[in-house]
Design a protein around this motif. Structure first.
Motif, PDB file in Angstrom:
ATOM      1  N   ALA B  25       8.185  13.653 -29.422  1.00  0.00           N
ATOM      2  CA  ALA B  25       7.473  12.368 -29.486  1.00  0.00           C
ATOM      3  C   ALA B  25       7.576  11.745 -30.868  1.00  0.00           C
ATOM      4  N   LYS B  28      11.059  10.476 -31.484  1.00  0.00           N
ATOM      5  CA  LYS B  28      11.403   9.265 -30.720  1.00  0.00           C
ATOM      6  C   LYS B  28      10.729   8.022 -31.288  1.00  0.00           C
ATOM      7  N   ASN B  29       9.503   8.202 -31.789  1.00  0.00           N
ATOM      8  CA  ASN B  29       8.709   7.047 -32.196  1.00  0.00           C
ATOM      9  C   ASN B  29       8.125   7.285 -33.588  1.00  0.00           C
ATOM     10  N   SER B  30       8.571   6.498 -34.555  1.00  0.00           N
ATOM     11  CA  SER B  30       8.189   6.760 -35.946  1.00  0.00           C
ATOM     12  C   SER B  30       6.766   6.305 -36.265  1.00  0.00           C
ATOM     13  N   SER B  31       6.084   5.667 -35.314  1.00  0.00           N
ATOM     14  CA  SER B  31       4.699   5.268 -35.593  1.00  0.00           C
ATOM     15  C   SER B  31       3.698   6.269 -34.999  1.00  0.00           C
ATOM     16  N   ILE B  32       4.210   7.424 -34.550  1.00  0.00           N
ATOM     17  CA  ILE B  32       3.305   8.457 -34.014  1.00  0.00           C
ATOM     18  C   ILE B  32       3.127   9.582 -35.026  1.00  0.00           C
ATOM     19  N   THR B 307       5.633  14.824 -24.049  1.00  0.00           N
ATOM     20  CA  THR B 307       6.104  13.665 -24.826  1.00  0.00           C
ATOM     21  C   THR B 307       5.655  12.357 -24.176  1.00  0.00           C
ATOM     22  N   THR B 308       5.844  12.235 -22.858  1.00  0.00           N
ATOM     23  CA  THR B 308       5.422  11.023 -22.143  1.00  0.00           C
ATOM     24  C   THR B 308       3.924  10.785 -22.325  1.00  0.00           C
ATOM     25  N   GLU B 311       3.279   9.493 -25.742  1.00  0.00           N
ATOM     26  CA  GLU B 311       3.754   8.105 -25.873  1.00  0.00           C
ATOM     27  C   GLU B 311       2.789   7.104 -25.247  1.00  0.00           C
ATOM     28  N   VAL B 314       0.175   5.474 -27.366  1.00  0.00           N
ATOM     29  CA  VAL B 314       0.531   4.391 -28.287  1.00  0.00           C
ATOM     30  C   VAL B 314       0.120   3.037 -27.725  1.00  0.00           C
ATOM     31  N   SER B 315       0.558   2.749 -26.490  1.00  0.00           N
ATOM     32  CA  SER B 315       0.206   1.443 -25.906  1.00  0.00           C
ATOM     33  C   SER B 315      -1.305   1.321 -25.772  1.00  0.00           C
ATOM     34  N   GLU B 318      -2.598   0.601 -29.326  1.00  0.00           N
ATOM     35  CA  GLU B 318      -2.135  -0.720 -29.801  1.00  0.00           C
ATOM     36  C   GLU B 318      -2.858  -1.854 -29.085  1.00  0.00           C
TER      37      GLU B 318
END
Lengths: 331, 331
Positions: B25, B28-32, B307-308, B311, B314-315, B318
């Motif tokens: 995770a 894949k995503n640098s804001s986590i 991982t899912t 992820e 995040v949404s 946000e």
């Protein structure tokens, strides 16, 4: 002789399949007599060309038909000369031992209780369809229209279901389970928590405890007790998931050439599975606790299912289930 | 930066898959940023050889583990230093925006409400798993452990589910349905009859009315509201019937030579169907109405599902779902 009233006009394939199913039933079993209710012209036309013992099939005229979508209570009250009401009256007047209909479930449920009448001591008559599982048939009580049952009613469902499973389905010492959201005794909603200890105390049933919904397809018990809202959800979801999955598999196979060939080769195997999960193999759903047997068969029933539904009335009557239920509830 | 606490010790494949899922995770995503809770020795061992940005993965020590079968309330109360309780505390103390666990559902539910805390105005936090349907994902609210909900709680479930479906699942103006035993407005048990008009009055949801269980596999709505006992039955039966049917089809095919060859040819098509109905594609089930997001992923989750699940936090963060829910419930 067992006399079965048959709703000649109810269901998607009436009157043709009702008539054919009735004729097949009396031809198969010489101790069955059928009283076909409905419009004589329609029924006689469907009987044309069929060979059967005319002394064991009688038409009982009824000029009206209750449509599947019609409001049940109103229909039963106002359509006194409908094939459904006339058939139920034959049970009430003891002119028939049982009644089979493929018509409106709601009208059968309402009419069954209002007209055929409940056995002494029965608080509520549940609809108990047979659910096909990997390991054979399972009776699901209650899937009817009367929701929000009380604990004492669920106990009656368990007893009546147990008697039906033993004497009509031929299951010795049937295992009785209750639908719950966990395997442990202390789990459940208020209704199940109240019902569980009462079922445990019943010496005349073989109570095996909680059944989680995920285990239902494997037939963890023979009689599965639940409140009607939950039962209805289980019954419909069970059918729905099965048919959606089979449909998806078929269309996925048809979308590629290899899939098409594979599907053709595997067809007999697939058919076997579909047949295993086919509820119509088991006849109709009995409405338990009434003075005679009232059976609701599927609206889409063909002649074969009608015959099976009529035949199941024989074991019911021969075993004198109504008397057994009355005795069991008076304990 | 979104900080997600991850229960490093919960689930059948912990800690290996939890650790791998967390590393994937953040890669894949640098804001986590992930806070892994659990025994440092076990977690460090699982991290050995993996490449990742060490500034975005931190171990938060927790010496105890709550086993799947352990009593939830007691476990949460007594095992204060468990990976689950420590993770939830990180949410409560706002050191993490969300918490993901593959551990005991009961403990996540109890701990989520007791420790992470409910949003102001929320009466009950429902568990809302995503159900795969022929036509995409559907949120089923409530499948949690708190049964016998009241009508006003179901209304909150509808609002919270609607917000989640729109902002996390990306469904515009999500259709909200209620589980019922008929399509007509007047059908249902006492709870549904009381809830229906309340939902109809809600101007902030797109209420489409009753949904019968047989239609669920076709995804007739995006958010399906029901009381938790019923939701639990639906969720488990849905999984149970699907897996039983697939298992039966496989074994039927393997029992004949033609079936075996057919099965091989049709395998890719069959796999596609199984994947379509695979809940793990959609991450974990959110516990709605809490101050941070608490996600319960399947006990058997592999790294990909972990991982899912991370992820999806995040949404959630946000879109500031918690603020949206608080606002919606105060109307």
């Amino acid at each position: 002789m067992i006399t079965v009233a048959v709703d000649g006009m109810g269901g998607d394939n009436a009157p043709a399949c009702m008539v054919q199913g009735a004729v097949d039933a009396i031809n198969k079993n010489s101790s069955i007599k059928v009283l076909l209710t409905g419009r004589p012209d329609d029924l006689n036309k469907a009987l044309e060309g069929l060979t059967y013992d005319k002394s064991r099939l009688e038409i009982v005229p009824a000029s009206e038909v209750i449509e599947t979508g019609a409001p049940p209570v109103e229909s039963v009250r106002t359509k006194k000369d409908s094939s459904l009401v006339v058939g139920l009256k034959l049970v009430k007047e003891q002119k028939a031992d049982a009644f089979v209909s493929c018509g409106s479930t709601g009208a059968v449920l309402v009419g069954g209780q209002l007209i055929a009448g409940k056995i002494k001591g029965v608080k509520r008559a549940p609809l108990a369809p047979v659910i096909p599982t990997v390991n054979g048939a399972m009776l699901l009580v209650d899937c009817g229209a009367n929701v929000d049952a009380r604990a004492e009613q669920l106990v009656q469902f368990a007893k009546m279901g147990s008697i039906y499973a033993e004497h009509v389905m031929g299951i010795k010492n049937p295992r009785v389970g209750i639908v719950n959201i966990g395997a442990e005794e202390e789990k459940g909603n208020a209704l199940v928590k109240e019902t569980y200890p009462l079922l445990k105390e019943c010496s005349d049933i073989n109570f095996i405890g909680n059944v989680e919904a995920r285990d239902i397809p494997y037939g963890p018990c023979d009689v599965l007790v639940c409140e009607a809202f939950v039962g209805n959800v289980i019954l419909k979801l069970y059918e729905g998931v099965g048919s959606a999955l089979i449909k998806e598999i078929k269309s996925a196979m048809l979308s590629t050439t290899a899939g098409k060939i594979g599907g053709l080769l595997a067809k007999p195997s697939l058919k076997g599975v579909v047949k295993k999960f086919d509820a119509s193999e088991y006849g109709g759903a009995p409405l338990l606790g009434l003075k005679g047997l009232v059976v609701k068969a599927h609206g889409s029933s063909k002649a074969k299912e009608v015959t099976t539904a009529i035949e199941q009335c024989v074991s019911f009557t021969e075993a004198d289930i109504a008397a057994k239920i009355e005795k069991s509830l008076s304990v």
